[in-house]
Enzyme design. Structure first.
Site, short mmCIF file in Angstrom:
data_model
loop_
_atom_site.label_atom_id
_atom_site.label_comp_id
_atom_site.label_asym_id
_atom_site.label_seq_id
_atom_site.Cartn_x
_atom_site.Cartn_y
_atom_site.Cartn_z
N GLY A 25 5.83 0.36 1.91
CA GLY A 25 4.43 -0.06 2.01
C GLY A 25 4.27 -1.54 1.70
N PHE A 26 3.03 -1.96 1.66
CA PHE A 26 2.72 -3.38 1.43
C PHE A 26 3.20 -3.82 0.03
CE2 PHE A 26 -1.03 -6.05 -0.12
CZ PHE A 26 -0.44 -7.26 0.22
N ASN B 67 8.01 8.31 2.17
CA ASN B 67 8.01 9.38 3.19
C ASN B 67 7.53 8.84 4.54
OD1 ASN B 67 5.29 9.09 2.80
ND2 ASN B 67 4.88 11.21 2.26
N SER C 212 1.37 5.92 -2.30
CA SER C 212 0.03 6.49 -2.11
C SER C 212 -0.64 5.79 -0.94
CB SER C 212 -0.87 6.28 -3.34
OG SER C 212 -2.17 6.80 -3.07
N GLY D 49 8.64 13.20 -14.87
CA GLY D 49 9.74 14.10 -15.24
C GLY D 49 11.08 13.43 -15.03
N ALA E 10 1.26 2.73 -10.61
CA ALA E 10 0.26 1.90 -9.93
C ALA E 10 -1.09 2.60 -9.95
CB ALA E 10 0.68 1.64 -8.49
N TYR F 243 -8.99 9.76 -3.90
CA TYR F 243 -8.14 8.66 -4.39
C TYR F 243 -8.48 8.36 -5.85
CZ TYR F 243 -5.92 3.99 -4.26
OH TYR F 243 -5.14 2.89 -4.49
N THR G 33 -5.76 -6.60 -3.22
CA THR G 33 -4.62 -7.52 -3.05
C THR G 33 -4.32 -7.64 -1.56
OG1 THR G 33 -3.77 -6.92 -5.22
CG2 THR G 33 -2.18 -7.84 -3.67
N ARG H 264 -8.79 -2.06 6.02
CA ARG H 264 -9.15 -2.95 4.91
C ARG H 264 -9.75 -4.23 5.47
NH1 ARG H 264 -8.45 -2.40 0.00
NH2 ARG H 264 -7.67 -0.41 -0.69
#
Ligand code: UDP
Length: 328
Positions: free
Chosen positions: A11-12, A33, A76, A103, A115, A146, A176, A187
């Protein structure tokens, strides 16, 4: 050599974190994933002997061979459009995924950084938001999947710290931006820049008087790294306190890109926060951190990045069909 696991690596934020830890001399395991992440964000790291990629969904049991020093949980969906499309996966990665990684951290005796987000403050009644504020969140609204997943995540993390003595860190990330953001994730920054590049009108949701404060990616990564290396266990805001209305921001984009297009108004999404600005006094005090890159400079770099993308990428309306992922 120290070893770190980064989830959401494609991701970013995750991909920039992988770069940072490679630069700092670590062995990096990137896990994703690939629902919202994209392998091209970490393609350049694949040849490195210090980087390995694991294609895995962290809501399922997470297995990693050998020792681990640090875990950074950045998997996420993180844009309103994404978590509206994959609400159940969003809830699961924040809750079940976090549980699996806590865990794993316990089993490996690793320090874990989670995060979190300014969304834990919801539509805030305190301005600017400091870490003491409990927030104003609508649990059952569209953004609730979320916001509540992230609130649960913080709670679970503190419980592992208190009950198991796990070394935990929590970063509350404010808006960000920078290279590798997905152009079509809805976004506001990629939306406006994409619209300007395609010659479309800029879409302001509502009257545009809502505010945001935008932090450039390099500053954000620097803050996260410092927090991980600190000994502070409670949540810390990392963001740029320079606040602007969305309307003023649209005008800045028009000026920067020289687009001849106009501004059009669309309906404001439900529970869209009216104002958002981080109080970063805590980060300044305990991490000796504050952002260094101003919006003009950061937006110019980001604009140049989007401009350099192939035309097909620019015109792609949506990345992927997400529908399958809520069923799993
Ligand atoms: N927004 C907008 N036009 C767009 C996309 C977003 O006016 O094309 C607004 C959105 O309603 C919000 C702000 O810009 O008030 C920031 O939206 P974003 O999705 O980037 O992040 P948020 O801070 O809401 O999570």
């Amino acid at each position: 050599m120290k070893k770190v696991l980064i989830t959401g690596a494609a991701g970013f934020l995750g991909s920039h974190l992988c770069d940072k830890f490679i630069d700092e001399g670590y062995h990096v395991i990137g896990m994703d994933n690939l629902i919202t992440g994209d392998l091209k964000n970490i393609q350049h790291l694949m040849p490195s002997e210090r980087f390995e990629f694991h294609h895995h969904d962290v809501t399922k049991f997470v297995h990693v061979e050998g020792d681990l020093d640090y875990i950074l949980h950045f998997a996420s969906p993180a844009s309103p459009i994404d978590y509206l499309k994959i609400p159940i996966q969003t809830l699961k990665v924040g809750s079940l995924g976090t549980h699996n990684l806590l865990g794993l951290a316990k089993a490996k005796n690793a320090r874990i950084l989670i995060a979190s987000t300014s969304e834990v403050y919801g539509d805030p009644l305190v301005h600017p938001q400091n870490e003491e504020y409990y927030g104003n969140v609508n649990a059952i609204g569209p953004r609730g999947v979320y916001d509540e997943a992230k609130r649960f995540q913080e709670s679970m993390t503190m419980a592992y710290h208190r009950f198991h003595g796990l070394e935990t860190r929590i970063v509350r990330i404010f808006n960000t931006y920078g290279p590798r953001m997905r152009l079509n994730d809805g976004r506001v920054i990629p939306a406006f820049i994409g619209q300007a590049l395609r010659g479309e009108d800029l879409t302001i949701f509502g009257d545009g008087l809502q505010t945001r404060s935008f932090c450039y990616i390099d500053d954000q990564i620097d803050g996260i790294f410092k927090l991980l290396m600190s000994d502070y266990v409670f949540p810390v805001n990392i963001g740029n306190p320079h606040e602007i209305t969305i309307k003023e921001f649209a005008e800045e984009i028009i000026e920067l890109t020289g687009t001849k297009q106009k501004i059009v108004h669309k309906e404001l999404p439900q529970d869209d926060p009216k104002q958002r600005q981080p109080d970063i006094s805590l980060a300044k005090k305990i991490l000796n951190w504050e952002p260094k890159i101003g919006r003009k400079e950061g937006i110019k770099i980001t604009y140049d990045y989007f401009k350099s993308l192939p035309i097909e990428e620019l015109n792609k309306k949506e990345h992927k069909d997400f529908s399958e992922h809520n069923k799993k």
